[in-house]
Structure formats: C-alpha cells, structure tokens
Design a protein around this motif. Structure first.
Motif, PDB file in Angstrom:
ATOM      1  N   SER A 367       0.809  -1.697  -0.050  1.00  0.00           N
ATOM      2  CA  SER A 367      -0.016   0.054  -0.589  1.00  0.00           C
ATOM      3  C   SER A 367       1.183   0.913  -0.246  1.00  0.00           C
ATOM      4  O   SER A 367       0.241   2.673  -0.273  1.00  0.00           O
ATOM      5  CB  SER A 367      -0.301   0.174   1.442  1.00  0.00           C
ATOM      6  N   TYR A 368       1.998   0.983   0.559  1.00  0.00           N
ATOM      7  CA  TYR A 368       2.917   1.937  -0.060  1.00  0.00           C
ATOM      8  C   TYR A 368       3.779   2.560  -1.251  1.00  0.00           C
ATOM      9  O   TYR A 368       4.090   1.455  -1.439  1.00  0.00           O
ATOM     10  CB  TYR A 368       4.299   2.188   1.563  1.00  0.00           C
ATOM     11  N   LYS A 369       4.092   3.508  -1.461  1.00  0.00           N
ATOM     12  CA  LYS A 369       4.211   3.968  -2.752  1.00  0.00           C
ATOM     13  C   LYS A 369       5.783   5.299  -2.384  1.00  0.00           C
ATOM     14  O   LYS A 369       6.343   5.973  -2.009  1.00  0.00           O
ATOM     15  CB  LYS A 369       3.317   5.037  -4.025  1.00  0.00           C
ATOM     16  N   LEU A 370       7.097   4.353  -2.992  1.00  0.00           N
ATOM     17  CA  LEU A 370       8.158   4.840  -2.686  1.00  0.00           C
ATOM     18  C   LEU A 370       9.053   5.773  -3.548  1.00  0.00           C
ATOM     19  O   LEU A 370       8.840   4.959  -5.128  1.00  0.00           O
ATOM     20  CB  LEU A 370       9.216   3.693  -1.848  1.00  0.00           C
ATOM     21  N   SER A 371       9.180   6.760  -3.540  1.00  0.00           N
ATOM     22  CA  SER A 371       9.779   7.232  -4.868  1.00  0.00           C
ATOM     23  C   SER A 371      11.627   7.591  -4.243  1.00  0.00           C
ATOM     24  O   SER A 371      11.700   8.154  -3.509  1.00  0.00           O
ATOM     25  CB  SER A 371       9.292   9.526  -4.433  1.00  0.00           C
ATOM     26  N   LEU A 372      11.863   7.169  -5.257  1.00  0.00           N
ATOM     27  CA  LEU A 372      13.948   7.033  -5.320  1.00  0.00           C
ATOM     28  C   LEU A 372      13.990   8.828  -4.782  1.00  0.00           C
ATOM     29  O   LEU A 372      15.103   9.102  -3.925  1.00  0.00           O
ATOM     30  CB  LEU A 372      14.283   7.072  -6.248  1.00  0.00           C
ATOM     31  N   PHE A 373      13.478   9.470  -5.470  1.00  0.00           N
ATOM     32  CA  PHE A 373      13.723  10.842  -5.300  1.00  0.00           C
ATOM     33  C   PHE A 373      13.183  11.532  -3.914  1.00  0.00           C
ATOM     34  O   PHE A 373      14.126  12.136  -3.011  1.00  0.00           O
ATOM     35  CB  PHE A 373      12.854  11.890  -6.052  1.00  0.00           C
ATOM     36  N   ARG A 374      12.614  11.293  -3.429  1.00  0.00           N
ATOM     37  CA  ARG A 374      11.808  11.703  -1.822  1.00  0.00           C
ATOM     38  C   ARG A 374      12.781  10.975  -1.389  1.00  0.00           C
ATOM     39  O   ARG A 374      13.285  11.236   0.152  1.00  0.00           O
ATOM     40  CB  ARG A 374      10.921  11.338  -1.867  1.00  0.00           C
ATOM     41  N   LEU A 375      13.442   9.960  -1.068  1.00  0.00           N
ATOM     42  CA  LEU A 375      14.350   8.475  -0.372  1.00  0.00           C
ATOM     43  C   LEU A 375      15.478   9.574  -0.269  1.00  0.00           C
ATOM     44  O   LEU A 375      15.921  10.159   0.996  1.00  0.00           O
ATOM     45  CB  LEU A 375      14.388   7.275  -0.732  1.00  0.00           C
ATOM     46  N   LEU A 376      15.906  10.174  -1.835  1.00  0.00           N
ATOM     47  CA  LEU A 376      17.456  10.758  -0.941  1.00  0.00           C
ATOM     48  C   LEU A 376      17.613  11.802  -0.870  1.00  0.00           C
ATOM     49  O   LEU A 376      18.039  12.460   0.158  1.00  0.00           O
ATOM     50  CB  LEU A 376      18.108  10.626  -2.845  1.00  0.00           C
ATOM     51  N   TRP A 377      16.798  12.806  -1.249  1.00  0.00           N
ATOM     52  CA  TRP A 377      16.685  14.203  -0.763  1.00  0.00           C
ATOM     53  C   TRP A 377      16.117  14.493   0.333  1.00  0.00           C
ATOM     54  O   TRP A 377      16.319  15.544   1.102  1.00  0.00           O
ATOM     55  CB  TRP A 377      15.406  15.199  -1.735  1.00  0.00           C
ATOM     56  N   ARG A 378      15.286  13.726   1.046  1.00  0.00           N
ATOM     57  CA  ARG A 378      15.072  14.071   2.192  1.00  0.00           C
ATOM     58  C   ARG A 378      15.696  13.102   3.315  1.00  0.00           C
ATOM     59  O   ARG A 378      16.568  13.880   4.683  1.00  0.00           O
ATOM     60  CB  ARG A 378      13.523  13.348   2.345  1.00  0.00           C
TER      61      ARG A 378
END
Length: 471
Positions: A367-378
């Motif tokens: 049910s979770y959507k992983l964003s690679l950009f979100r993971l990296l920048w945050r």
C-alpha cells in the motif's frame, strides 16, 4: 524560491465533490477542528516551553508574564488574519491557497513571494536543527540523571550529545518518507499528548519545589545587575523575547495545516480560527504555569532548559519519563514542521523537470508508494540538519535566534499585508495605521531579540569544543 501555484487554479471546478474527491478534483480532505488543533499543539508546545522559566527570570514577575500574554494575543490575532487568506475570493468556494507562499502569491505577488519562500523555508530548516539539538539534550539528560542517581550530584557525569543526534537523525530518515501532512495526523496526536505530558511533569516539579521552598523565588525585575553585568542583562532580556517568540511560532505552517481541513461548510477559515483559539489558549495556560512555577521554584537561577538543566534531580525516574516524552514529541514536531519544506522541493523539481522519471516515478510496495527522489533528498536534508546540530548545540541561543528571525516576517508582516490587500483597507485609514503600528512594533522586537541571541551564540562559541562532551 518561487514555484507555480499549487492551488485550485488549473483543476476543473466541474469535477464536483464525491466520496473520494473535493469539489476541486483533489483527494477529499478529512481534517477536523481536533486534528488541526493537534497539529498546532504539536507545533506550538515544543522545546520552547522548557526555556520559558529562564526567559521570565531575565524579565521578572511583571514583565515576563505580560510579554507572554502579549505574544499569545498577537499570535492568535495574526493567525486569524492568515486563516482568512486560505481562499481567494469566495470564503467557501474561492481558489484554495494550499501553502503559505501560495497565499502570498495570490494577495501580494511579485518579489514578496520569493522573499516569503526564502524566509519560511530557511526558518523551517532552522527549526529542524533546533529540534535535533533539543532532542539530544533530553536524551543526554536521561543518561546524566541516571548517573547522578547512581554516583551522586558531585559527579560531573559528562556526556556527549552527538550519538543521540545521530540516533534522532536515523529515526527522522525513516519518518521523513511519510508522503505528506494527511498521513502524519496520528503522529501529531501522539506528539501533542507527549507535549502535555512533559509540560505537566515540569509544572508539577515546579509546584513541589515551591512548596518545599515555602515561598516563590524571584523578583519583580528579573535577574539583578551585579549577578550579571549590565551588558549581559541587556543581551539576556533581548534573548528572552526571542525565546518567547519561538514558543509561539506556528504561523509558518498554518496554511498547510488549514489545507488538511475537510471541505466546507463551515469554511476552513472558521474551523482554523476555532482550532487556533483552542490551541493557543491551552498552550498559553501551560506556558504561564510552567514558566512562572519554574521561576518561582528557582528564581534567578532558573535553568535554560527546565527539565534538562538539573534544577531538579529527583525523582529521577519522573525526569526520565519527562525527557523521553520530549524526545517523542520532537520526533513528531520535526515532521510537522518539515513537511511543507519537503512538499515545496518535490513540487518544484517535478515542475522544473517534468519529463524526468526520477522526480515523479513511484514504486508500489504494497500500500506504500516509494519515491527514489523523496528517499534521497529527504535523507540528505536530515543528514545536513544533524551535522549542523552537532556543530552548534546551543539550545537557548538557537531557540532565541529562530524565534526572532521568524516571528515578525512570518507571524506578523505577511499576514497583515495579505489581510490589508484582501480587505482593500485604504492606506492611512485608522485600521491601516493600527495594523502597521503592530507590524512595526513586532519588527523592532524581532531585530532586538536576534541581536541578543547572536551575542549569546558568540559567547558560547568561545568555550565550546565541537564533537567532545560539553554536558
């Protein structure tokens, strides 16, 4: 710092409301007065409450509580002005301004949008640093409290806050992957409960200490010249204003909180004003009790942080509970403050590079959507705030500077200017003059408080040893 409007413009109003979507075609909001109140309490009752007894010690029994009440009134009044700026045009169905900068764009435009964006996001970055510092101080306080209990108060029990900052940062890397405000309502409620927990413990310990002393310590004018120099007295008074301002700072995320409130009727502004009134009344009562009882317990020797300055040593287990509650609260507060900044960067990159899949692609993990950009920048953001916190772990001075820098422009100036533009208040009319005088007075206070806090930081730097035990 400007991004394209992320409000209702560009979304067909003909989409109509449904069980899943608002009338603007966006996912239906579910926030209520209680969730908004929880968000505000999480943002407002933070580490700032712990420095209030010290602030009152600098100002005295008369000026200290009076200044606190004035800040609470100004904060609520300008929050009400800002709440009215959530929609442009019709208060029920006008275009939504979904962020603080969207509201400034709608009513003021021009260079003020970039100025507002820079101040807001720089302040949010600073708050993240301040909360990292405060959480590590509470974690070291738990270690030192147990050490004092085992070895006695004569043992210096020196500790290093850096490992605790790293632990806090690791936790935030994981929590920062929560996409947005709507998904962290549960974290805000937990954090709000924790804030009342440690504030209540601090209040109770202050009351017990006053009873034990059989009198209220302190005096009408605060710490006396003689115990400190005249120059130190002046700097401390200015810093105290900054500490109190920081304790009331939440306007920088008010519009983002308001954007979680479900569709009207009643209008989001009505709900937000009620939430602001409830939260500010509750926090002011707590602030007044914690600040005055802390000052009454310790007088001019009130510690900079009521629960970590070791005015109290026992019961050590209760202090541990209070400091653990502070850490849990700050874990949630960090997210409440940082979500607008996260959202801004992600929307800006998506607009700037619309064809780049890296900035928009999401990977479904259940049910979770992983964003690679979100993971990296945050993750990079959290690491940066953690490193800076390790270099400048000065609680009171950093709190005072953040409060001073953010209070006037974000809590007073922009809400006043937007309200004047929205209501088309004529220049030099009585109401216009009163609003401008309020803004000018707050500007003077903010500048003076910033000067005092910078002086405090420069003093601390003379004796600080980075990356070594300083507590």
């Amino acid at each position: 710092m400007e991004v394209s409007p992320d409000n209702d413009q560009g979304h067909p109003s003909s989409a109509g409301s449904s069980d899943c979507y608002d009338d603007d075609g966006r996912i239906k909001r579910t926030g209520t007065v209680w969730t908004a109140t929880a968000h505000i309490v999480t943002a407002v009752i933070g580490s700032g409450v712990l420095s209030l007894s010290w602030a009152i010690a600098q100002l005295g029994w008369i000026i200290g509580p009076t200044v606190m009440l004035l800040f609470s009134f100004v904060t609520y009044y300008t929050a009400a002005l800002l709440a009215d700026c959530y929609r442009s045009g019709d208060p029920l169905f006008g275009n939504r301004n979904r962020s603080y900068t969207d509201a400034v764009r709608a009513f003021l435009g021009g260079g003020k949008v970039k100025l507002c964006g820079f101040i807001q996001y720089a302040n949010l970055f600073g708050v993240a640093i301040g909360y990292t510092i405060a959480s590590s101080i509470s974690m070291t306080a738990i270690e030192r409290s147990n050490c004092f209990h085992e070895h006695g108060h004569s043992d210096p029990c020196r500790t290093n806050s850096n490992p605790y900052m790293i632990i806090f940062g690791v936790v935030q890397i994981f929590l920062s992957q929560i996409p947005g405000f709507d998904e962290i309502w549960w974290l805000s409620i937990v954090a709000a409960v924790m804030s009342f927990t440690y504030s209540t413990i601090g209040l109770a310990l202050g009351i017990v200490q006053v009873v034990e002393n059989k009198r209220f310590k302190g005096n009408l004018t605060g710490i006396r010249v003689g115990d400190v120099t005249e120059m130190q007295k002046a700097w401390r008074i200015l810093q105290a204003f900054g500490d109190i301002a920081f304790a009331y700072s939440f306007s920088i995320i008010l519009v983002e909180i308001q954007d979680t409130i479900k569709s009207p009727p009643p209008s989001e502004a009505v709900v937000m004003k009620k939430a602001s009134m409830l939260s500010i009344c509750a926090t002011t009562l707590f602030y007044m009790l914690c600040g005055t009882m802390g000052y009454g317990a310790f007088g001019d020797e009130a510690p900079g942080n009521l629960l970590t300055g070791f005015g109290f040593y026992n019961p050590f287990w209760l202090l541990d509970i209070a400091n653990a509650a502070i850490v849990v609260h700050l874990v949630g507060a960090y997210q409440v403050f940082c979500q607008p900044l996260f959202s801004f960067i992600e929307k800006w990159t998506a607009k700037t590079w619309p064809e780049a899949a890296f900035f928009s692609k999401e990977i479904a993990l259940g049910s979770y959507k992983l964003s690679l950009f979100r993971l990296l920048w945050r993750s990079v953001f959290v690491v940066a705030t953690t490193i800076i916190s390790m270099l400048l772990p000065f609680f009171n001075d950093v709190v005072g500077l953040l409060g001073a820098v953010g209070f006037w422009p974000l809590t007073v100036y922009f809400p006043v200017e937007m309200y004047i533009a929205q209501k088309k208040i004529p220049s030099w009319s009585t109401r216009w003059v009163c609003l401008q005088l309020l803004s000018l007075a707050c500007c003077v206070i903010s500048v003076a408080a910033a000067i005092g806090s910078i002086a405090g930081i420069l003093t601390d730097l003379k004796v600080y040893r980075p990356f070594r035990p300083n507590y």
